[in-house]
Design an enzyme around this catalytic site. Structure first.
Site, PDB file in Angstrom:
ATOM      1  N   SER A 291       0.849  -1.195   0.000  1.00 44.09           N
ATOM      2  CA  SER A 291       0.000   0.000   0.000  1.00 44.09           C
ATOM      3  C   SER A 291       0.878   1.236   0.000  1.00 44.09           C
ATOM      4  O   SER A 291       2.012   1.211   0.501  1.00 44.09           O
ATOM      5  CB  SER A 291      -0.906   0.011   1.229  1.00 44.09           C
TER       6      SER A 291
ATOM      7  N   TYR B 136      -0.992  -0.626  10.754  1.00 43.36           N
ATOM      8  CA  TYR B 136      -1.249  -0.933   9.340  1.00 43.36           C
ATOM      9  C   TYR B 136      -0.071  -0.505   8.479  1.00 43.36           C
ATOM     10  O   TYR B 136       0.397  -1.268   7.624  1.00 43.36           O
ATOM     11  CB  TYR B 136      -2.522  -0.219   8.883  1.00 43.36           C
TER      12      TYR B 136
END
Length: 230
Positions: free
Chosen positions: A71, A97
């Site tokens: 990501s 994350y």
């Protein structure tokens, strides 16, 4: 941590493409069955173990490719080796994350180094923001949230799941990427990752720690790989 590849290894004669796509995002402070912080366990350790279990098949099937879905959030990540599992500090789901997605890029870099000359390539990518349930813990799937907080312009940039899957497919089959390995892609374009993602010492250290956590010792067979209980 379960070993999902174990039961399938004898059944598949060849493995030419492996796409590591499983992910959770900004969930509460949950842990996996084996006690790993959920985002680090799912987004990184699960892929690390599965890929290692399939390496012999991938090498025997060469040319073959591994695609690791990361990501853009990895740029805000930092690997905290003192507290990978968030046991010593207040839990921050966003930071957890970002750390997990940075780990994916570092894993890609170190795996590429280890696979030189084998005919197996590995690359990481940011597929873009997709309209899926991945954002259920952030409220991004909520129509009210999108209307009043993110606004309609944001949602014009959000991809359908089908469009978000196209970069992974491109990395898996594009002839012009033959032999390209250890790179990070933003969609269809190669892009420089965050500086920490290019740190070879950090990548090696993360590999060693990940192998220890999942019980994948150097030289161990697939059947011998078992998670280290915390």
């Amino acid at each position: 941590m379960p070993l999902p590849a174990d039961a399938r290894l004898p059944e598949e004669e060849h493995v030419h493409v492996l796409v590591n796509n499983a992910a959770v995002m900004r969930c509460p402070h949950w842990t996996t069955e084996d006690g790993f912080e959920m985002q680090f366990g799912v987004n990184h350790l699960g892929h690390f173990l599965l890929t290692n279990l399939l390496l012999d098949k991938l090498k025997a099937s060469a040319p073959s490719r591994v695609i690791n879905v990361s990501s853009l959030a990895h740029v805000a990540g930092h690997v905290d080796f003192v507290d990978l599992n968030w046991e010593k500090r207040p839990y921050d789901p966003r930071a957890a994350y970002c750390q997990s997605k940075l780990a994916v890029v570092l894993f890609t870099r170190e795996l590429s180094r280890r696979l030189r000359g084998t005919g197996v390539t590995v690359n990481a990518l940011h597929p873009g923001v997709a309209r899926t349930e991945l954002g259920r813990h952030t409220g991004m799937h909520s129509s009210a949230f999108s209307s009043f907080t993110l606004g309609p312009v944001f949602w014009l940039l959000v991809k359908s799941p089908e469009l978000a899957a196209q970069p992974s497919t491109y990395l898996a089959v594009a002839t012009e990427l033959e032999g390209v390995s250890g790179k990070y892609f933003d969609g269809f374009k190669e892009k420089a990752p965050a500086p920490e993602a290019e740190d070879e010492e950090v990548a090696r250290k993360l590999w060693a720690e990940s192998a220890r956590l999942v019980g994948l010792e150097s030289g161990a067979s697939c059947a011998e790989a078992r998670p280290a209980r915390k």
